[in-house]
Design an enzyme around this catalytic site. Structure first.
Site, mmCIF file in Angstrom:
data_model
loop_
_atom_site.group_PDB
_atom_site.id
_atom_site.type_symbol
_atom_site.label_atom_id
_atom_site.label_comp_id
_atom_site.label_asym_id
_atom_site.label_seq_id
_atom_site.Cartn_x
_atom_site.Cartn_y
_atom_site.Cartn_z
ATOM 1 N N SER A 165 39.282 43.540 -0.243
ATOM 2 C CA SER A 165 39.004 42.759 0.887
ATOM 3 C C SER A 165 40.149 41.722 0.896
ATOM 4 C CB SER A 165 37.763 41.724 0.737
ATOM 5 O OG SER A 165 37.435 40.511 1.636
ATOM 6 N N TYR A 177 32.110 36.348 -4.360
ATOM 7 C CA TYR A 177 32.738 37.434 -3.754
ATOM 8 C C TYR A 177 34.388 37.550 -4.072
ATOM 9 C CZ TYR A 177 33.604 40.688 0.184
ATOM 10 O OH TYR A 177 34.062 41.926 0.847
#
Length: 318
Positions: A165, A177
């Site tokens: 990401s 995350y």
């Protein structure tokens, strides 16, 4: 004069890279690709995209419903298997399933796409079990799937594509995350260097913000409210209700601006699997390429200021 020389060199570099990256691997129709997280989102679209291109897709879904829907949308070449990347026995069974199909040819492509992003909130609003669950899926599961499939990929001198990401390059939201995606980046870098002499190439895809099941606005807001309700009173007092409301509104605006064009990501994945000369990293999405990647190269203090200058102040800020 020197400026013209620099411009010419940069232009020549991009021309050579463009030519190299256009070269396509031969006999793609004989190659098997295993993709995790194919129930929806990037994995689902990539499975359909590669199936249309003629590759032999082995799609791993978390649910039978997701697998059935995918089979209904694709050719008979595509096969599905149920996989929970948090369970070692499920990974072992999926690996044997893949081995039975690829045989001595080995596995050309492994795409580690499965991932989660929940719940939403500031770091101290989240429970420890939340961090553990995110790491189990996004990082530990990815590592275990890779190591389990690696002999098959090495036999084919194939490709490993790990979905990270943009938050794996510059961390500013979603502590659990971001931590998991930084781990994906590090694992991929180590793996790429270790496997270079085996002919295996490792690529990292770093999407920006896209409209998928993970970024569904209603789910985010519901989870964020739930987190806030469960936060201890002392922490709530430190931040204040106005702080939470402003954060939630900022989140709403951010999610509404997510790109719906998932092909910007899956085209990167496809290129990493089919190009003779794949890239090491793919920044997918205009926000990734023109905002977050440039920010990641700035001095940390300047990046901190740009990223946080619009954030609200907590009630008990000094």
């Amino acid at each position: 004069m020197w400026l013209l020389c620099m411009v010419a060199l940069v232009g020549l570099y991009h021309l050579v890279r463009w030519h190299r990256e256009r070269q396509v691997v031969s006999q793609l129709r004989d190659k098997y690709v295993f993709i995790t997280g194919c129930d929806s989102g990037f994995g689902n679209l990539l499975a359909r995209q590669l199936d249309l291109r003629g590759l032999r897709v082995l799609a791993a879904c978390l649910t039978e419903k997701g697998a059935e829907q995918l089979r209904d949308q694709t050719s008979d070449r595509l096969e599905t298997v149920i996989l929970d990347v948090t369970k070692s026995e499920s990974i072992a069974e999926a690996t044997q399933w893949v081995k039975d199909r690829v045989g001595d040819r080995g596995l050309w492509g492994l795409v580690n796409n499965a991932g989660i992003f929940h719940p939403v909130g500031y770091s101290e609003w989240l429970k420890m079990e939340t961090y553990v669950n995110i790491l189990k899926v996004n990082l530990v599961g990815l590592v275990e799937v890779t190591l389990s499939m690696l002999p098959l990929v090495r036999r084919a001198r194939g490709r490993i594509v790990n979905v990270s990401s943009i938050l794996g390059r510059i961390a500013f939201f979603g502590g659990g995350y971001c931590s998991s995606k930084y781990g994906v980046e590090a694992f991929s870098d180590v793996l790429r260097r270790e496997l270079r002499h085996f002919g295996v190439k490792v690529s990292i895809v770093e999407p920006g913000y896209f409209k998928t099941g993970m970024t569904k606005l209603e789910n985010y807001l519901e989870k964020m409210n739930q987190n806030w309700e469960e936060v201890p009173e002392s922490i709530k007092e430190s931040y204040g209700q106005h702080f939470f409301d402003t954060c939630q509104n900022n989140l709403r605006q951010g999610l509404l601006s997510c790109s719906p064009n998932l092909y910007l990501v899956t085209d990167c994945m496809e290129h990493a699997l089919t190009s003779v000369h794949p890239r090491t990293r793919y920044a997918a999405g205009w926000d990734a390429q023109f905002l977050f990647i440039p920010l990641s190269y700035l001095p940390t203090s300047l990046a901190d200021y740009i990223l946080t200058r619009s954030w609200p102040k907590p009630a008990q800020a000094v």
